[in-house]
Scaffold this motif. Structure first.
Motif, PDB file in Angstrom:
ATOM      1  N   THR A  92      19.613 -26.026  10.321  1.00 12.99           N
ATOM      2  CA  THR A  92      20.081 -24.938  11.180  1.00 12.99           C
ATOM      3  C   THR A  92      21.308 -25.305  12.000  1.00 12.99           C
ATOM      4  N   GLN A  93      21.683 -26.587  12.002  1.00 11.53           N
ATOM      5  CA  GLN A  93      22.863 -27.009  12.743  1.00 11.53           C
ATOM      6  C   GLN A  93      24.116 -27.052  11.875  1.00 11.53           C
ATOM      7  N   ALA A  94      23.937 -26.836  10.569  1.00 12.21           N
ATOM      8  CA  ALA A  94      25.078 -26.898   9.658  1.00 12.21           C
ATOM      9  C   ALA A  94      25.705 -25.516   9.501  1.00 12.21           C
ATOM     10  N   ARG A  95      26.963 -25.487   9.089  1.00 11.33           N
ATOM     11  CA  ARG A  95      27.628 -24.228   8.781  1.00 11.33           C
ATOM     12  C   ARG A  95      27.102 -23.685   7.459  1.00 11.33           C
ATOM     13  N   PRO A  96      26.924 -22.387   7.303  1.00 13.90           N
ATOM     14  CA  PRO A  96      27.131 -21.309   8.285  1.00 13.90           C
ATOM     15  C   PRO A  96      25.853 -20.937   9.046  1.00 13.90           C
ATOM     16  N   TYR A  97      24.772 -21.726   8.825  1.00 15.11           N
ATOM     17  CA  TYR A  97      23.467 -21.356   9.383  1.00 15.11           C
ATOM     18  C   TYR A  97      23.454 -21.361  10.907  1.00 15.11           C
ATOM     19  N   ARG A  98      24.246 -22.261  11.493  1.00 17.52           N
ATOM     20  CA  ARG A  98      24.191 -22.423  12.946  1.00 17.52           C
ATOM     21  C   ARG A  98      24.687 -21.196  13.705  1.00 17.52           C
ATOM     22  N   THR A  99      25.349 -20.277  13.020  1.00 14.84           N
ATOM     23  CA  THR A  99      25.843 -19.081  13.711  1.00 14.84           C
ATOM     24  C   THR A  99      24.698 -18.191  14.204  1.00 14.84           C
ATOM     25  N   PHE A 100      23.497 -18.408  13.678  1.00 12.76           N
ATOM     26  CA  PHE A 100      22.344 -17.628  14.126  1.00 12.76           C
ATOM     27  C   PHE A 100      21.565 -18.326  15.232  1.00 12.76           C
ATOM     28  N   GLY A 101      22.064 -19.450  15.697  1.00  8.32           N
ATOM     29  CA  GLY A 101      21.553 -20.099  16.895  1.00  8.32           C
ATOM     30  C   GLY A 101      20.042 -20.169  16.993  1.00  8.32           C
ATOM     31  N   ARG A 102      19.504 -19.542  18.056  1.00  9.52           N
ATOM     32  CA  ARG A 102      18.071 -19.664  18.350  1.00  9.52           C
ATOM     33  C   ARG A 102      17.229 -18.593  17.656  1.00  9.52           C
ATOM     34  N   CYS A 103      17.822 -17.830  16.752  1.00  7.20           N
ATOM     35  CA  CYS A 103      17.032 -16.841  16.001  1.00  7.20           C
ATOM     36  C   CYS A 103      15.912 -17.526  15.223  1.00  7.20           C
ATOM     37  N   TYR A 104      16.185 -18.720  14.705  1.00  7.84           N
ATOM     38  CA  TYR A 104      15.159 -19.448  13.970  1.00  7.84           C
ATOM     39  C   TYR A 104      14.029 -19.864  14.911  1.00  7.84           C
ATOM     40  N   GLU A 105      14.402 -20.294  16.094  1.00 12.03           N
ATOM     41  CA  GLU A 105      13.412 -20.783  17.052  1.00 12.03           C
ATOM     42  C   GLU A 105      12.448 -19.687  17.493  1.00 12.03           C
ATOM     43  N   VAL A 106      12.975 -18.476  17.745  1.00 12.26           N
ATOM     44  CA  VAL A 106      12.084 -17.419  18.235  1.00 12.26           C
ATOM     45  C   VAL A 106      11.140 -16.943  17.133  1.00 12.26           C
ATOM     46  N   CYS A 107      11.529 -17.110  15.865  1.00 19.34           N
ATOM     47  CA  CYS A 107      10.580 -16.856  14.777  1.00 19.34           C
ATOM     48  C   CYS A 107       9.520 -17.960  14.746  1.00 19.34           C
ATOM     49  N   GLN A 108       9.971 -19.183  14.953  1.00 14.36           N
ATOM     50  CA  GLN A 108       9.043 -20.318  14.975  1.00 14.36           C
ATOM     51  C   GLN A 108       7.930 -20.115  15.993  1.00 14.36           C
ATOM     52  N   TRP A 109       8.237 -19.525  17.144  1.00 14.57           N
ATOM     53  CA  TRP A 109       7.262 -19.371  18.208  1.00 14.57           C
ATOM     54  C   TRP A 109       6.587 -18.008  18.202  1.00 14.57           C
ATOM     55  N   SER A 110       6.748 -17.249  17.121  1.00 11.91           N
ATOM     56  CA  SER A 110       6.069 -15.965  17.016  1.00 11.91           C
ATOM     57  C   SER A 110       4.551 -16.172  16.916  1.00 11.91           C
ATOM     58  N   PRO A 111       3.766 -15.277  17.509  1.00  9.89           N
ATOM     59  CA  PRO A 111       2.303 -15.389  17.389  1.00  9.89           C
ATOM     60  C   PRO A 111       1.829 -14.975  16.010  1.00  9.89           C
ATOM     61  N   SER A 112       0.665 -15.487  15.598  1.00 14.81           N
ATOM     62  CA  SER A 112       0.029 -15.090  14.347  1.00 14.81           C
ATOM     63  C   SER A 112      -1.462 -15.374  14.463  1.00 14.81           C
ATOM     64  N   SER A 113      -2.244 -14.698  13.642  1.00 15.97           N
ATOM     65  CA  SER A 113      -3.694 -14.861  13.691  1.00 15.97           C
ATOM     66  C   SER A 113      -4.081 -16.309  13.414  1.00 15.97           C
ATOM     67  N   TYR A 114      -4.887 -16.872  14.302  1.00 14.92           N
ATOM     68  CA  TYR A 114      -5.298 -18.276  14.215  1.00 14.92           C
ATOM     69  C   TYR A 114      -4.106 -19.231  14.235  1.00 14.92           C
ATOM     70  N   ASN A 115      -2.953 -18.756  14.690  1.00 19.31           N
ATOM     71  CA  ASN A 115      -1.738 -19.567  14.730  1.00 19.31           C
ATOM     72  C   ASN A 115      -1.414 -20.145  13.354  1.00 19.31           C
ATOM     73  N   ALA A 116      -1.640 -19.341  12.300  1.00 22.43           N
ATOM     74  CA  ALA A 116      -1.494 -19.835  10.930  1.00 22.43           C
ATOM     75  C   ALA A 116      -0.047 -19.906  10.466  1.00 22.43           C
ATOM     76  N   GLN A 117       0.867 -19.178  11.106  1.00 24.17           N
ATOM     77  CA  GLN A 117       2.281 -19.133  10.722  1.00 24.17           C
ATOM     78  C   GLN A 117       2.460 -18.873   9.224  1.00 24.17           C
ATOM     79  N   PRO A 118       2.007 -17.702   8.737  1.00 27.30           N
ATOM     80  CA  PRO A 118       2.044 -17.421   7.293  1.00 27.30           C
ATOM     81  C   PRO A 118       3.352 -16.812   6.806  1.00 27.30           C
TER      82      PRO A 118
END
Length: 392
Positions: A278-304
């Motif tokens: 996520t720090q490489a070009r061109p992915y880094r242009t989306f900054g913390r968008c990846y992080e807020v998906c990472q911390w999204s809630p899910s049933s039993y914290n399964a992250q499916p």
């Protein structure tokens, strides 16, 4: 087939467990809101038994007698405090939490955590009206991805839910009885947008899926629920966070704070073999968008949910969102929550886009495996126009 079996059929082992008397006792304790106090009580009994056995064998008196007895007394005091303060509400009045208006979109989504204990008060009229207006707004057909309507019904009664305590106000997410995958995704996406704005105002929220008793929900909905047409997907509790919480639930909260690393959630290929840098070009242009998906809630914290970021000539063409299971409900709600957080992050960065369900030919990036399976794509508006298929 009832709601539970529509999610996934029971295995023989699960059916065996659910036929046992001790399982029925467990469920009775759960639905009467006593289960959260049971671990403490069991620990007290076991420690007292250990202390008694230590007295009989009369060896290592401190380790086998005094220490277990001391721990049993401390846990018993804690158990009594939890029952009096949480279940029966004997504690000083608590102040209203402050709002999060000062936080940017990313900090706001990061600040939101599932509330497991609510104050013994209803939301203010202002906050209730906000939640209801947002629920109506985000469930409108023009704001959804599917043509099949969803809705949120408000209940201000103490529903039978687990493991949150003190819950008094809920939004019940309802989709058509006939299964439509994107309608379930809409539930997660739309309700998460309500949750984000509620968090901004200082409200606490708790997504409740398998821990909700549908019988009690249907009873309180009354004529607002038609079993021939409606299907309850999940509920979300709203209110104000309380600092008084049973010890066992505090332990659950700590275990549910774990999240997979971003590189285990986002990939640069449809074979899911190249973790996204996520720090490489061109992915880094989306900054913390990846992080807020990472911390999204899910049933039993399964992250499916998984994401594949597709690029061409050092430019992001789209992001494909995929499910890691064949679950028809919980995984789709979790994926919808991801979509809401991704959208919110993109909006904060000024990156406009739309959601589309693309055919394999339109994706043109090779077939996906059976799992994770492709569900929908986010396409930047800068990409060549394509006919939106139920997008928003």
């Amino acid at each position: 087939m009832n709601e539970k079996k529509q999610e996934e059929k029971r295995t023989p082992n699960e059916a065996w467990f659910e036929s046992r008397w001790w399982w029925r006792v467990k469920m009775w304790l759960q639905w009467t809101s006593w289960l959260q106090y049971l671990p403490n009580a069991v620990a007290v009994v076991l420690l007292l038994v250990l202390s008694g056995l230590g007295a009989l064998v009369d060896v290592w008196p401190f380790l086998l007698q005094d220490l277990p007895l001391l721990l049993a007394v401390l846990l018993l005091i804690n158990l009594i405090f939890d029952v009096l303060s949480v279940r029966y509400g004997f504690h000083p009045a608590e102040a209203l939490p402050s709002s999060h208006e000062h936080l940017d979109a990313f900090e706001l989504m990061r600040a939101r955590v599932s509330c497991r204990s609510f104050q013994d008060r209803l939301m203010s009229e202002e906050h209730r009206e906000l939640v209801l207006s947002l629920a109506e707004q985000y469930s409108k057909p023009e704001n959804c991805l599917s043509p099949h309507p969803i809705r949120f019904e408000y209940i201000d009664k103490p529903l039978v839910v687990w493991p949150a305590v003190g819950t008094k106000e809920f939004l019940v997410a309802i989709a058509p009885r006939e299964y439509h995958e994107m309608a379930v995704v809409d539930v997660g996406r739309s309700l998460q947008k309500v949750v984000i704005e509620a968090t901004r105002k200082g409200l606490a929220t708790c997504w409740i899926g398998p821990g909700a008793d549908h019988e009690s929900i249907i009873k309180h909905l009354g004529a607002r629920f038609d079993p021939e047409r409606d299907h309850i997907i999940c509920v979300c509790a709203f209110g104000y966070r309380s600092r008084y919480m049973p010890l066992s639930i505090r332990s659950i909260v700590k275990t549910q704070r774990y999240r997979l690393d971003v590189q285990e959630l986002f990939y640069a290929d449809t074979d899911f073999k190249k973790p996204l840098n996520t720090q490489a070009r061109p992915y880094r242009t989306f900054g913390r968008c990846y992080e807020v998906c990472q911390w999204s809630p899910s049933s039993y914290n399964a992250q499916p949910t998984r994401g594949v970021v597709v690029t061409e000539h050092m430019r992001i063409e789209r992001v494909d969102f995929c499910a890691t299971t064949h679950s028809r409900y919980y995984a789709m709600v979790a994926l919808g929550i991801w979509l809401a957080n991704w959208e919110c992050g993109c909006d904060a960065l000024g990156k406009a886009g739309r959601f589309e369900q693309l055919s394999p030919d339109e994706r043109g990036s090779g077939p996906f495996p059976d799992l994770p399976r492709y569900v929908i794509s986010w396409v930047p508006k800068a990409a060549p126009d394509k006919e939106t298929k139920g997008g928003a």
